[in-house]
Write a protein that holds these residues in place. Structure first.
Motif, PDB file in Angstrom:
ATOM      1  N   TYR A 106     -14.799 -23.935   5.786  1.00 44.52           N
ATOM      2  CA  TYR A 106     -14.760 -25.265   5.174  1.00 44.52           C
ATOM      3  C   TYR A 106     -15.360 -25.269   3.778  1.00 44.52           C
ATOM      4  O   TYR A 106     -14.901 -25.967   2.884  1.00 44.52           O
ATOM      5  N   CYS A 107     -16.415 -24.495   3.591  1.00 44.15           N
ATOM      6  CA  CYS A 107     -17.088 -24.486   2.287  1.00 44.15           C
ATOM      7  C   CYS A 107     -16.868 -23.155   1.577  1.00 44.15           C
ATOM      8  O   CYS A 107     -17.652 -22.781   0.697  1.00 44.15           O
ATOM      9  N   LYS A 108     -15.851 -22.431   2.000  1.00 45.91           N
ATOM     10  CA  LYS A 108     -15.527 -21.118   1.405  1.00 45.91           C
ATOM     11  C   LYS A 108     -16.722 -20.165   1.491  1.00 45.91           C
ATOM     12  O   LYS A 108     -16.944 -19.344   0.582  1.00 45.91           O
ATOM     13  N   ARG A 110     -19.786 -20.846   1.158  1.00 49.75           N
ATOM     14  CA  ARG A 110     -20.931 -21.197   0.313  1.00 49.75           C
ATOM     15  C   ARG A 110     -21.957 -22.038   1.059  1.00 49.75           C
ATOM     16  O   ARG A 110     -23.111 -22.115   0.645  1.00 49.75           O
ATOM     17  N   GLY A 111     -21.543 -22.721   2.113  1.00 49.81           N
ATOM     18  CA  GLY A 111     -22.435 -23.684   2.751  1.00 49.81           C
ATOM     19  C   GLY A 111     -23.063 -23.191   4.043  1.00 49.81           C
ATOM     20  O   GLY A 111     -24.255 -23.337   4.263  1.00 49.81           O
ATOM     21  N   HIS A 115     -23.953 -27.008   6.206  1.00 50.39           N
ATOM     22  CA  HIS A 115     -23.255 -27.817   5.204  1.00 50.39           C
ATOM     23  C   HIS A 115     -21.777 -28.018   5.497  1.00 50.39           C
ATOM     24  O   HIS A 115     -21.014 -28.328   4.607  1.00 50.39           O
ATOM     25  N   ALA A 117     -18.513 -29.567   6.105  1.00 45.88           N
ATOM     26  CA  ALA A 117     -18.034 -30.902   5.745  1.00 45.88           C
ATOM     27  C   ALA A 117     -16.522 -30.871   5.716  1.00 45.88           C
ATOM     28  O   ALA A 117     -15.910 -29.815   5.573  1.00 45.88           O
TER      29      ALA A 117
ATOM     30  N   MET C 112     -22.036 -26.487  -2.284  1.00 43.29           N
ATOM     31  CA  MET C 112     -22.234 -26.268  -0.843  1.00 43.29           C
ATOM     32  C   MET C 112     -20.956 -26.529  -0.062  1.00 43.29           C
ATOM     33  O   MET C 112     -20.740 -25.956   0.980  1.00 43.29           O
ATOM     34  N   LEU C 113     -20.156 -27.435  -0.613  1.00 48.52           N
ATOM     35  CA  LEU C 113     -18.937 -27.775   0.093  1.00 48.52           C
ATOM     36  C   LEU C 113     -17.735 -27.002  -0.458  1.00 48.52           C
ATOM     37  O   LEU C 113     -16.583 -27.387  -0.263  1.00 48.52           O
TER      38      LEU C 113
END
Lengths: 338, 430, 336
Positions: A106-108, A110-111, A115, A117, C112-113
């Motif tokens: 979902y956040c590639k 990164r999250g 996180h 989302a 973050m997203l």
């Protein structure tokens, strides 16, 4: 709405939702359970690099609270947010891929766990900061009101957040401006190791609603129907422009706070007592009792969920990692330099 | 048995002293009572006299700290077998008394000259300070920063210092880089060039940078620049007389170990070049004397002492202008730069002392006319007719073999005032 | 300058210029809302929002409770979901109360997203000393926020830029923090009519010069300009660069100037250590412009103490014109 076979004394959820909706709710609860178990298993196999906060035992709160929401409605979530994502119709493969830190997540990647989302489904994201999502939810509600979208925002937060300044500021502003937001406190008794009895001056967090002139109710968070009834009422009130509400779902996390938790602050007896009150078993029994599902169909749902999670993990494991050279992508829109 | 020269205790709570300067070198005969070396303690600097007469061996390198009472050198009798140098000075009692053993090649113990520097700056003193821009300019111009005096704080070379040098040598199109060599005197040489090298000896109160305008003309040859004692980066040796000076410079010349050179000297450097040619004639392919000293008694003593005395650009400038015919070429920035190169009071003191010895009462105390008569190498003398330091008519005392080139409208510095013509003449020779 | 062009040069105060920008934004974009403490009928602590509430109503010019953390968070949430809030802190110092939402949420949400959202949020921070408001109402904290990837940090120094940069910030999809020096609010200057933007991330050369470069921010730009005039009379030709944006910093303008002059003074009001000037200096030292430096870099920044109350002390702890003059003279004359 249920039709001819309405049992007038049946619980709210049975009276209010169609068998398909209820079946779907149970399916999501199973997915949450299996997601968390799959996550835990992956962690133990060394496939996952960060920590995680599992919501096993809190499935009724997540799914029940979101029953009357559409994709246009928003939620803000917490560090224990996997269940909220599933309740808000997240794609399990993308969730696991994020968990595995993959580019397809979902956040590639990164999250990570804290996180996840899905803005397209109205999920504004979990949050690593206790209380971090509270004012953001109020802001989302402000947008909805200003832009006249009719959307409602559910703000999930834990019992720990109710002692953050952000909680009080947010409830106050939401009430002052009569914003369409529902504050759903998932009170699982402990902010990490510190119990609400030791940390919070009021017995029930819902009592704090009075300070902000909004309705506050405390319900059994493991009782799907009770959760649905309370949150639906609050959502309806919000949608009607009557302002915010506070709903407190009393629930329990079966697992520790995170993977570092050694469970020194609660007893085995307490844990097993709450495990006796498994919200999924309760929901299954409810649906079987009201002849919405057979035992075999329940088992079928669980098996189906297991398979979905298995596939999701496979998808995640087979997905590519993000490229190192992309580490600073998406800090700014369209690579604006910094 | 050799006589130990020790680090003397010169004040109450002194534990050790630093050797600052030797007035004699390895192998020199020293006389009892003559100044032998300078030391520096936490409180004072002091000159130490030779405790006996003899031949100096194994002097502790300048800059060495030696505990009091420990030997810093040994004085040997003529013909006495020379012991091995100590492993260190003062550290081990065993090393303090070298066993007499024949040694074939006594090495000069002085590794490098360390000028007395304020305490705390010692570690930095041998590192040239320069701004990044000055470094970049020097790099582009192929200049070695070591040859450039800095006018910035703490002697830092700034862009204008490099620029002034470049401006002062307009023909300095493809400048030449010098690298420092070790040795008793400061000797620098180019990295490029082929054929017979050109050796340059500068004049009194000048230094190797004064050759910059000429270097571009000569860059097809290897260029070697010798700096006189008490000048540029050479150690500030005490010079007893002209012969002693010749000895030092000749040693530096000999250390070059070259079969053939074109020797060029200016002013006092001209006299030295002549003296070297006199004793090393086989090595000299040609001799170029620019406004040389040593051909007559007259010299502008006021200018020499004025230059030595000046400790700020305002007092230096007027004297520098006496050096040239066209005063406008001595710009303020040139003067500032020149003053920066003379900022060290010890350097000025050393030059004053040298002037006392070489030019007492404004008279040239040495005469090289006989040498000029003796030598058979191709020789030419270049002189500016407006020379206000040494009269050009001294050139008329040269024998007929020597070519004479006189420049009108030029003063004592033809190699700067008419660098192109001087360069062409030298080139024609070589 | 003839009479005609003079009449064309309309002058506004810095505060009026900001208000005009907000007015234009409110009028042209329904999504724009102003939020802040006492920005409605009160007109803002520094009368920047002024009477905008009368024109746009309390729904668009919203007084928030004294809840910096919550208010900032509401602005973040609103920006995430379709509004374009301009959030005014009453004093930049109060950002400390809201750092969670600024730093952990606004700055990071997009990243973050995975780039799936953006936070088109503008925050305004009345900043700086000189008002006798002491330690908790006088700080210059742009370096705090400049340290956070995901934020853009601006310091307009003129009325023209104050308007243009605010409008540019509103066009920007990412959170933009604007530090407005309180002493500048009443400063008048030419402000073009209508809509225009001043680019983010682009410094302005306020005065070209060849002998040294003065990189200044905010109020210090004016002090640097005053110093440059005096220096010019002494034959020292200073180039004054108004950095305008702390993040992203305009490397090229600064480096080109240093390549030209070889000397650099950074003047900024924030505490000297680890401040904006540290970044400017490091940027130069790390670049090819290093080879052009002909003297050490000089930083003039705030003293290592909170801003004191006593007016003489208050002046003494931030760079003043004589400090800039001293530094510039020493640099130009090779004394440093």
């Amino acid at each position: 709405m249920a039709d001819t076979l309405v049992e007038t004394n049946a619980p709210y959820a049975i009276r209010t939702y169609s068998p398909e909706q209820l079946k779907d709710a149970l399916r999501k609860m199973f997915l949450i359970r299996k997601f968390e178990e799959g996550a835990e298993d992956s962690y133990m196999r060394g496939l996952i690099h960060g920590t995680m906060h599992l919501s096993i035992g809190q499935e009724a709160s997540a799914v029940g609270s979101c029953m009357s929401l559409t994709d246009a409605d928003k939620i803000t979530s917490t560090h224990r947010g996997h269940g909220h994502c599933v309740a808000k119709n997240a794609d399990l493969g993308k969730m696991f891929a994020e968990f595995f830190g993959k580019e397809t997540g979902y956040c590639k990647g990164r999250g990570g766990s804290m996180h996840i989302a899905d803005p397209s489904k109205g999920n504004l994201g979990a949050n690593g900061i206790v209380g971090g999502g509270l004012p953001i939810a109020v802001g989302a509600a402000l947008s909805a009101k200003r832009l006249g979208t009719g959307a409602v925002t559910i703000c999930f937060f834990g019992d720990g957040a109710n002692n953050e300044g952000a909680f009080h500021e947010s409830l106050n502003m939401a009430a002052v401006w009569k914003l369409p937001v529902v504050f759903v406190c998932e009170n699982n008794k402990y902010g990490m190791s510190t119990s609400t009895a030791r940390s919070t001056a009021v017995k029930n967090i819902a009592e704090r609603a009075a300070a902000y002139s909004m309705p506050g109710v405390t319900v059994d968070g493991n009782d799907f129907s009770a959760v649905t009834e309370a949150v639906d009422a609050a959502v309806a009130r919000a949608r009607a422009g009557e302002g915010p509400s506070l709903v407190e779902n009393l629930t329990y996390r079966w697992r520790g706070h995170s993977k570092s938790d050694r469970n020194r602050y609660r007893t085995k007896e307490e844990i097993s007592e709450w495990m006796e009150r498994d919200p999924i078993v309760a929901m299954s029994n409810l649906l079987v009792a009201h002849k919405i599902l057979s035992e075999a169909e329940v088992a079928g749902l669980e098996e189906q969920a297991t398979q979905v999670i298995k596939d999701a993990i496979e998808f995640a494991a087979a997905s590519p990692d993000p490229r190192i050279e992309d580490a600073t992508r998406d800090v700014y829109t369209e690579g604006a330099a910094a | 048995m050799p006589v130990e020269v020790i680090m003397p205790k010169v004040d109450m709570d002194m534990a050790k002293g630093k050797i600052v300067t030797w007035y004699a070198s390895e192998g020199d005969f020293v006389t009892k009572g003559a100044p032998l070396f300078d030391i520096e303690t936490d409180k004072a600097a002091m000159e130490i006299e030779a405790p006996d007469s003899g031949i100096l061996h194994h002097p502790a390198p300048e800059g060495t700290d030696v505990p009091i009472g420990k030997p810093v050198a040994w004085l040997y009798a003529e013909g006495e077998a020379v012991g091995a140098p100590p492993a260190s000075y003062g550290a081990e009692p065993a090393a303090a008394s070298p066993a007499p053993a024949p040694v074939s090649e006594p090495e000069p113990a002085r590794a490098e000259a360390v000028a007395p520097a304020p305490r705390g700056d010692v570690a930095l003193s041998d590192k040239q300070r320069a701004t990044p821009r000055a470094r970049a300019l020097a790099r582009e111009a192929g200049l070695d920063l070591d040859g450039i005096p800095g006018t910035g704080p703490r002697g830092r070379v700034q862009a204008e210092d490099v620029q002034a040098l470049l401006d002062r040598a307009p023909a300095f199109a493809a400048p030449v880089a010098f690298s420092a060599e070790t040795g008793p005197l400061s000797v620098t040489r180019t990295k490029g060039g082929t054929g017979t090298p050109v050796v340059l000896i500068h004049g009194f109160a000048s230094d190797a940078t004064s050759w910059a305008p000429l270097e571009a003309q000569l860059k097809h040859r290897p260029i070697i620049r010798i700096e006189l004692p008490g000048h540029g980066k050479s150690p500030k040796l005490r010079i007893a007389n002209f012969a002693a000076l010749v000895k030092d410079v000749r040693r530096a010349f000999d250390d070059l170990n070259l079969e053939q050179v074109h020797l060029v000297g200016h002013s006092l450097g001209g006299a030295l070049a002549l003296a070297i040619a006199d004793t090393r004639e086989r090595s000299i392919a040609s001799l170029t004397l620019i406004a040389p000293a040593g051909l007559g008694p007259e010299v502008n003593g006021d200018a020499l002492s004025g230059i030595c005395r000046a400790n700020r650009p305002e007092s230096l400038g007027p004297w520098l202008r006496r050096l040239v015919a066209d005063e406008t070429i001595i710009t303020d920035s040139y003067v500032r730069l020149a003053m920066a190169g003379r900022a060290d009071p010890n350097l000025r003191a050393a030059q004053s002392a040298l002037a006392e010895v070489l030019f007492p009462d404004g008279v040239q105390a040495f005469d090289l006319r006989a040498a000029l008569e003796r030598i058979a190498v191709p020789t030419r003398i270049l002189w500016g007719k407006q020379d206000d330091i040494i009269p050009w008519h001294h050139a008329l005392r040269a024998p007929g073999r020597a070519a004479l080139h006189l420049f009108g409208g030029v003063g004592h510095m033809p190699q700067i005032e008419c660098a192109d013509e001087v360069g062409q003449l030298i080139k024609a020779y070589i | 300058m003839n009479a005609m062009t003079k009449t064309e040069l309309r002058e506004l105060s810095y505060a009026e210029a900001i208000r005009e920008a907000m007015d234009i934004a409110l009028a042209s974009d329904e999504r724009v809302v102003l939020m802040g403490e006492d920005i409605g009928v009160y007109g803002g602590a520094f009368q920047v929002t002024g009477d905008l509430v009368e024109k746009y109503g309390t729904d668009r010019v919203m007084d928030t409770p004294i809840s910096e953390l919550g208010g900032a968070g509401v602005a973040v949430g609103a920006a995430l979901t379709g509004l374009k809030p301009i959030f005014e802190f009453q004093f930049s110092d109060f950002a400390a109360l809201a750092m969670e939402q600024i730093v952990n949420q606004a700055a990071k949400v997009r990243y973050m997203l995975g780039g799936s959202v953006s936070v088109p949020l503008v925050m305004r921070f009345p900043a700086g000393s000189g008002t006798g408001a002491a330690a908790q109402h006088s700080q210059s904290i742009e370096a705090w926020l400049g340290h956070v990837p995901g934020l853009k940090v601006l310091q307009p120094s003129t009325p023209e830029d104050a308007k243009g940069m605010l409008l540019a910030a509103l066009e920007d999809p990412d959170p933009v923090m604007i530090f407005e020096h309180k002493i500048l609010y009443k400063m008048k200057g030419h402000v073009p009519e209508g809509y225009y933007t001043t680019p983010i991330g682009k410094a302005a050369i306020r005065r070209p010069g060849k002998d040294l470069t003065i990189v200044a921010t905010s109020m210090m730009v004016h002090k640097a300009m005053a110093a440059a005039e005096t220096l010019a009379a002494e034959g020292i030709d200073a180039e004054v660069i108004d950095l305008r944006t702390v993040r992203p910093m305009d490397r090229e303008t600064v480096l080109a100037s240093v390549r030209k002059t070889g000397r650099l003074v950074c003047v900024y009001e924030g505490v000297k250590t680890l401040g904006v000037g540290a970044e400017v200096s490091a940027m130069v030292a790390e670049s090819d412009a290093f080879d052009f430096l002909d003297a050490p870099i000089v930083r003039l920044g705030g003293a290592e103490c909170p801003i004191p109350y006593n007016p003489e002390l208050e002046k003494a702890v931030v760079p003043q014109v004589p400090d800039i003059l001293d530094a510039a003279r020493n640099l130009a004359k090779g004394r440093i």
